[in-house]
Motif scaffolding. Structure first.
Motif, PDB file in Angstrom:
ATOM      1  N   ALA A  72      -7.053   6.998  -1.847  1.00 49.13           N
ATOM      2  CA  ALA A  72      -7.078   7.320  -0.416  1.00 49.13           C
ATOM      3  C   ALA A  72      -6.511   6.144   0.369  1.00 49.13           C
ATOM      4  CB  ALA A  72      -8.499   7.621   0.052  1.00 49.13           C
ATOM      5  N   HIS A  73      -5.599   6.454   1.280  1.00 49.10           N
ATOM      6  CA  HIS A  73      -4.912   5.430   2.072  1.00 49.10           C
ATOM      7  C   HIS A  73      -5.302   5.599   3.535  1.00 49.10           C
ATOM      8  CE1 HIS A  73      -0.783   3.840   3.662  1.00 49.10           C
ATOM      9  NE2 HIS A  73      -1.705   2.899   3.692  1.00 49.10           N
ATOM     10  N   LEU A  83       0.831  -1.206   0.000  1.00 47.86           N
ATOM     11  CA  LEU A  83       0.000   0.000   0.000  1.00 47.86           C
ATOM     12  C   LEU A  83       0.867   1.257   0.000  1.00 47.86           C
ATOM     13  CD1 LEU A  83      -2.983  -0.849   2.388  1.00 47.86           C
ATOM     14  CD2 LEU A  83      -2.618  -1.438  -0.009  1.00 47.86           C
ATOM     15  N   LYS A  84       1.931   1.252   0.777  1.00 51.88           N
ATOM     16  CA  LYS A  84       2.830   2.409   0.814  1.00 51.88           C
ATOM     17  C   LYS A  84       3.492   2.630  -0.542  1.00 51.88           C
ATOM     18  CE  LYS A  84       3.897   2.073   5.759  1.00 51.88           C
ATOM     19  NZ  LYS A  84       4.948   1.741   6.758  1.00 51.88           N
ATOM     20  N   LEU A 143     -10.079   3.037  -2.321  1.00 48.50           N
ATOM     21  CA  LEU A 143      -9.758   3.161  -0.905  1.00 48.50           C
ATOM     22  C   LEU A 143      -8.808   2.026  -0.536  1.00 48.50           C
ATOM     23  CD1 LEU A 143     -10.580   4.891   1.613  1.00 48.50           C
ATOM     24  CD2 LEU A 143     -12.369   3.192   2.038  1.00 48.50           C
ATOM     25  N   LEU A 144      -7.625   2.368  -0.034  1.00 50.32           N
ATOM     26  CA  LEU A 144      -6.654   1.386   0.422  1.00 50.32           C
ATOM     27  C   LEU A 144      -6.768   1.286   1.937  1.00 50.32           C
ATOM     28  CD1 LEU A 144      -3.481   2.531  -1.603  1.00 50.32           C
ATOM     29  CD2 LEU A 144      -5.455   1.215  -2.402  1.00 50.32           C
ATOM     30  N   LEU A 145      -7.204   0.145   2.437  1.00 51.72           N
ATOM     31  CA  LEU A 145      -7.432  -0.043   3.866  1.00 51.72           C
ATOM     32  C   LEU A 145      -6.386  -1.001   4.429  1.00 51.72           C
ATOM     33  CD1 LEU A 145     -11.316  -0.536   3.936  1.00 51.72           C
ATOM     34  CD2 LEU A 145     -10.043   1.499   4.614  1.00 51.72           C
ATOM     35  N   ASP A 146      -5.645  -0.524   5.424  1.00 49.08           N
ATOM     36  CA  ASP A 146      -4.575  -1.316   6.023  1.00 49.08           C
ATOM     37  C   ASP A 146      -4.976  -1.758   7.430  1.00 49.08           C
ATOM     38  OD1 ASP A 146      -2.222  -2.541   6.684  1.00 49.08           O
ATOM     39  OD2 ASP A 146      -0.923  -0.833   6.226  1.00 49.08           O
ATOM     40  N   MET A 185     -17.674   2.074  -4.371  1.00 46.84           N
ATOM     41  CA  MET A 185     -16.282   2.292  -3.994  1.00 46.84           C
ATOM     42  C   MET A 185     -15.432   1.050  -4.277  1.00 46.84           C
ATOM     43  SD  MET A 185     -13.987   4.313  -2.684  1.00 46.84           S
ATOM     44  CE  MET A 185     -15.072   5.603  -2.046  1.00 46.84           C
ATOM     45  N   THR A 186     -14.322   1.245  -4.947  1.00 48.77           N
ATOM     46  CA  THR A 186     -13.342   0.181  -5.167  1.00 48.77           C
ATOM     47  C   THR A 186     -12.416   0.125  -3.958  1.00 48.77           C
ATOM     48  OG1 THR A 186     -13.425   0.586  -7.551  1.00 48.77           O
ATOM     49  CG2 THR A 186     -11.538  -0.650  -6.720  1.00 48.77           C
ATOM     50  N   ILE A 187     -12.099  -1.084  -3.491  1.00 42.69           N
ATOM     51  CA  ILE A 187     -11.347  -1.223  -2.242  1.00 42.69           C
ATOM     52  C   ILE A 187     -10.243  -2.258  -2.393  1.00 42.69           C
ATOM     53  CG2 ILE A 187     -11.486  -1.946   0.193  1.00 42.69           C
ATOM     54  CD1 ILE A 187     -14.438  -0.906   0.117  1.00 42.69           C
ATOM     55  N   LEU A 188      -9.036  -1.868  -1.973  1.00 44.78           N
ATOM     56  CA  LEU A 188      -7.930  -2.807  -1.807  1.00 44.78           C
ATOM     57  C   LEU A 188      -7.715  -2.948  -0.313  1.00 44.78           C
ATOM     58  CD1 LEU A 188      -5.639  -4.602  -2.764  1.00 44.78           C
ATOM     59  CD2 LEU A 188      -4.218  -2.560  -3.093  1.00 44.78           C
ATOM     60  N   LEU A 189      -7.958  -4.151   0.203  1.00 44.56           N
ATOM     61  CA  LEU A 189      -8.012  -4.403   1.631  1.00 44.56           C
ATOM     62  C   LEU A 189      -6.837  -5.265   2.067  1.00 44.56           C
ATOM     63  CD1 LEU A 189      -9.531  -4.502   4.399  1.00 44.56           C
ATOM     64  CD2 LEU A 189     -10.828  -6.440   3.472  1.00 44.56           C
TER      65      LEU A 189
END
Length: 234
Positions: free
Chosen positions: A80-81, A46-47, A157-160, A186-190
């Motif tokens: 968005a992170h 994500l970073k 949305l990048l959710l860590d 919303m598209t999400i990378l989790l």
């Protein structure tokens, strides 16, 4: 066409190679989850997308190569992170934290509208409107962190680790909210250590080990895989 695409991305902390040429895609409207053990490279992925670590390889967003962009340019483009550990501003109120999330939005009426939209997803935050973020519970702080990420109206949305440190009832609530956000478009990378919960709500998933993608596929296939069960779902 994929909304987000990583092609053979390597990432480095000093001379240490944290990602060893990973490739993944996130299609528009999907929930894609990245699972793996501590130190596998999930947060680094994500970073890397957000320009926070040195990388090589290709990162494309909406068809554009963004590897050389600065973090604020990447954020402004629609990424968005929400980082691990929430990282809200503890001395600022809920309202002020949300306003910071809309730092580049000059239209005050639009900022107010987006705050109201955030409250529609997170009614608890409306009750805590003037409360300092640092005085709220862990679950409320996680809600605030996600709401702050939504203030720029991102494309992805990048959710860590959104469930980290939360009581089981709050974990369920956070995952329900993630599903609601996805249902709204919303598209999400989790990134999530709670692999079972993540795979239950995701469309597709990737398994990362020591900086390399070792498995990928539909979430339903991964959750039924014996190796995944033994390593991450036990």
């Amino acid at each position: 066409m994929s909304l987000l695409e990583l092609n053979r991305v390597q990432a480095y902390y000093g001379g240490i190679e944290a990602l060893k040429g990973i490739s993944l895609t996130v299609g528009e409207g999907e929930i894609v989850t990245l699972i793996g053990s501590n130190g596998a490279g999930k947060s680094t992925t994500l970073k890397s997308i957000c320009g926070q670590v040195k990388t090589s390889g290709e990162i494309r967003f909406k068809g554009e190569a963004i590897s050389s962009w600065l973090p604020h340019q990447i954020a402004a483009s629609g990424i968005a992170h929400v980082p691990e550990g929430r990282r809200i501003f503890p001395k600022l109120t809920v309202k002020e934290n949300l306003e910071v999330g809309a730092f580049s939005v000059k239209d005050k009426a639009l900022v107010k509208e987006r705050i109201e939209q955030a409250f529609a997803y997170f009614p608890r935050l409306k009750e805590r409107y003037r409360q300092a973020g640092g005085t709220m519970s862990g679950g409320e702080q996680q809600m605030l962190a996600i709401a702050r990420g939504l203030m720029m109206k991102p494309d992805i949305l990048l959710l860590d680790e959104p469930s980290m440190g939360l009581a089981p009832v709050l974990v369920d609530q956070i995952f329900e909210i993630i599903q609601e956000l996805n249902a709204s478009g919303m598209t999400i990378l989790l990134v999530e250590q709670n692999a079972y919960h993540a795979l239950q709500i995701a469309d597709r998933g990737y398994v990362i080990q020591t900086g390399e993608i070792t498995m990928q596929g539909k979430a339903s296939s991964l959750i039924a895989d014996e190796q995944v069960k033994e390593s991450y779902l036990a």
